[in-house]
Design an enzyme around this catalytic site. Structure first.
Site, PDB file in Angstrom:
ATOM      1  N   GLU A  60      42.317  40.852  43.845  1.00  0.00           N
ATOM      2  CA  GLU A  60      43.419  41.993  44.291  1.00  0.00           C
ATOM      3  C   GLU A  60      43.186  42.331  45.620  1.00  0.00           C
ATOM      4  O   GLU A  60      44.471  42.477  46.384  1.00  0.00           O
ATOM      5  CB  GLU A  60      42.671  43.223  43.390  1.00  0.00           C
ATOM      6  N   HIS A 129      41.564  49.644  31.531  1.00  0.00           N
ATOM      7  CA  HIS A 129      42.931  49.330  31.614  1.00  0.00           C
ATOM      8  C   HIS A 129      44.127  50.187  31.135  1.00  0.00           C
ATOM      9  O   HIS A 129      45.090  50.439  31.194  1.00  0.00           O
ATOM     10  CB  HIS A 129      43.228  48.292  30.449  1.00  0.00           C
TER      11      HIS A 129
END
Lengths: 326, 359
Positions: A60, A129
């Site tokens: 990321e 998530h």
């Protein structure tokens, strides 16, 4: 005209802008052949090739830093964090560079980039998530924090975000990715950033919210209407820079306000709105401001997540509490 | 035993510490002695500039300043090898490279003197380079992103990033060389290994015998050079830039040098390193050896040295005066560049800050 879901509206906006602006590129994990784990980028790599729809290495930080680099060189990158819970490694690049580049170079270099992330809970996803952490970004100057709450707003606001000359964090409420369809003309018409949308007019209480909770608030307004209570519903849409005037105008009219968000309560963005109401609208208020939010805990794993997320009933109860104060 | 892969790291040096040529065949640019004199002169002006900066900090005219003492060959070597259209993403002490690319000393003074306008480089090609990057290593990914933009647009340009030995421990550095390898990006990452990350020595950063070899894991071309030998730095840079420009991929260059100064003016290196080590490093410093080589070639002497230093003094005095005469920005400047247009909500804060000015 086709009826499309919110996730399809995201794809439609990306495809439109990529077709009309060669500088727009999409990058992230699995955005290429796979079309994204939620299928937000489905079909784009076939149309625009593997460089403009780039599967990055699984890092990321790399995605965010490369996005900054691309944007400074005249590209308009749209980066995807696969889930909001994975956005933390991106934050240094977003805060220290994307949001700061214009001011620290006095406008010499700029970062017209979009950082997209599927946001929030409610889809029975694995741990990490389901986060809602928009408040971590709203305190970063130079950034826009945008949350669409319908297919039409996802299309129009994403187009606006890509065209905006400054960086935008674009949080997509994945709980309503496929909740319903509506007609969204693929006409390239953007919606304005930096404004709240009044989704329902009312006179007794103002429900202020964003993202997936717009659904709960509209349902709460229906339920309240059955009891003769008229609720106005505001979708903030762009959290920062905040269009406080629209909220103030509504609360001045109704005298009551319930702020609803799924992020934890303490120092959530609702606190900012409540503080602004206290500063600027205290004498218009007929009752204390209510907040209906996630609790100050990590969002639990999915057996308990619906007990964490604000429910229609909690919103209705809060609205009634404001009305119980005469 | 079967071998899956095998690697080696070349070490490149042309001039030893005394300025003796240790390789016979010189690269093309080094045969042009006029050009070598120009590079030497820039190393001198960088050193004069640096001393002036430290002196200004000591007399309260600058904030904290990061000195480049000892890095002159590495930095001038990097900057002089690049083409104008290339892009440089650096940390915060690569002034030799920046002066070559048009950054003005007054801009450096402004930045360390607390004024963002120091990052608004006025002269090309520096104008399209990145500004100093204080969060360690983050600039490597900006270079990688720039390199990706060049590749997407099929432009024959290269992005160069500089990082220290400490910075090469950061994920941003690994991420940048990793994507450069995976996507065959025109990226040249230069690790200016000056042995010290503030107080932490090179050996605590990594167990790898060279830092250059970090690039091997990313599939990049790797080389270690004597970072105090400008001919070696420049040659390695030219090769790496050519590879990148012609689509042969990225490189990692480790330039081995020594930070002769404190980390910044806020640091006191005597707390953590031996005077003996510093003394030994001074014997290998970059300016002395190039001067010896140029003098031996008959293109430099004491008179020219004195004349050039006097010119540099005058140049820097001029820059210092320009900096000191620069008025502070209006209070509104902090608002006016946060977004392309000042948002309505922020405009109210701007008005308030402005109203305080007239009180």
């Amino acid at each position: 005209m086709a009826q499309i879901t919110l996730i399809e509206a995201v794809t439609q906006a990306l495809a439109y802008e990529m077709a009309h602006d060669d500088s727009v590129v999409v990058l992230g994990e699995d955005v290429g052949v796979n079309g994204g784990v939620f299928r937000a980028t489905v079909g784009l790599q076939e149309k625009f090739g593997p460089l403009r729809v780039l599967d990055t290495p699984l890092d990321e930080t790399t995605i965010a830093g490369v996005t900054v680099g691309l944007a400074t060189q005249g590209m308009k990158p749209v980066a995807e964090a696969q889930f909001e819970g994975f956005i933390y490694p991106m934050m240094e690049q977003i805060a220290c560079h994307a949001a700061r580049m214009r001011t620290r170079t006095r406008g010499r270099l700029t970062v017209p980039a979009v950082f997209r992330a599927p946001w929030g809970g409610g889809i029975r996803a694995p741990e990490h998530h389901s986060e809602a952490n928009e408040h971590l970004f709203t305190n970063i100057p130079g950034l826009r924090v945008v949350l669409p709450s319908s297919p039409a707003r996802a299309y129009g606001l994403l187009l606006a975000a890509i065209r905006d000359p400054d960086p935008v964090v674009f949080f997509e409420p994945k709980r309503i990715y496929r909740q319903y369809k509506e007609e969204v003309p693929d006409d390239g018409e953007a919606l304005p950033l930096d404004v709240c949308f009044v989704l329902r007019d009312g006179t007794d209480v103002t429900l202020v919210t964003w993202g997936a909770q717009v659904k709960e608030c509209l349902e709460a307004a229906d339920a309240l209407a059955e009891e003769g209570i008229s609720a106005e519903v505001i979708d903030v849409a762009t959290l920062t820079p905040l269009d406080f005037d629209t909220i103030a105008e509504s609360v001045t009219k109704t005298g009551r306000c319930v702020i609803v968000h799924e992020a934890p309560k303490t120092a959530g963005f609702g606190a900012e709105i409540a503080a602004r109401l206290a500063e600027e609208c205290l004498y218009e208020l007929l009752a204390p401001v209510e907040r209906v939010t996630g609790y100050d805990v990590h969002i639990p794993l999915f057996r308990l997540e619906m007990k964490y997320l604000p429910s229609v009933q909690r919103v209705v109860d809060a609205a009634k509490r404001t009305l119980a104060v005469s | 035993m079967s071998i899956a892969a095998k690697f080696e790291i070349e070490y490149l040096q042309y001039l030893d510490a005394e300025g003796q040529q240790v390789r016979d065949a010189l690269p093309e640019f080094a045969k042009n002695l006029e050009h070598m004199v120009e590079l030497y002169k820039l190393m001198i002006s960088t050193r004069v500039f640096d001393a002036k900066s430290v002196a200004m900090q000591r007399t309260g005219k600058l904030g904290t300043y990061a000195s480049c003492l000892g890095h002159e060959a590495a930095h001038v070597g990097i900057g002089s090898a690049m083409k104008p259209e290339d892009v440089l993403a650096l940390s915060y002490r690569e002034y030799g490279a920046q002066l070559y690319r048009g950054v003005q000393p007054r801009e450096v003074y402004m930045y360390w003197g607390g004024d963002e306008r120091g990052n608004d480089y006025q002269n090309e090609p520096a104008r399209h380079d990145f500004a100093w990057s204080v969060p360690i290593g983050t600039q490597c990914l900006h270079a990688a992103g720039s390199a990706l933009a060049f590749k997407i647009r099929n432009e024959p340009r290269v992005a160069v990033c500089c990082i220290g030995d400490g910075g090469s421990s950061k994920g941003d550095f690994y991420g940048a060389i990793n994507i450069a390898g995976a996507q065959n990006l025109p990226l040249v990452a230069v690790i200016v290994n000056n042995q010290w990350a503030i107080s932490v020595p090179r050996k605590i950063q990594s167990g790898a015998p060279t830092l250059a070899q970090k690039g091997l894991a990313a599939g990049l071309y790797c080389i270690q050079v004597d970072g105090n030998d400008i001919i070696a730095v420049r040659k390695a840079m030219e090769d790496a830039l050519e590879r990148a420009r012609s689509g042969q991929g990225g490189s990692v260059i480790e330039a081995v040098t020594y930070r002769l100064s404190d980390h910044t003016t806020a640091d006191d290196a005597r707390r953590y390193r031996d005077e003996a080590e510093v003394k030994e490093a001074w014997a290998k410093e970059p300016v002395k050896r190039l001067r010896a080589w140029l003098v031996a070639k008959g293109v430099w002497d004491d008179a020219r040295e004195e004349a050039w230093k006097a010119e540099c003094d005058e140049w820097m005095d001029n820059e210092v005066n320009a900096y000191l005469q620069t008025r502070s920005q209006p209070v509104t400047a902090m608002f006016d560049y946060t977004y392309a247009e000042v948002p309505a909500d922020l405009a109210k804060q701007r008005d308030y800050a402005l109203s305080l000015e007239s009180k």
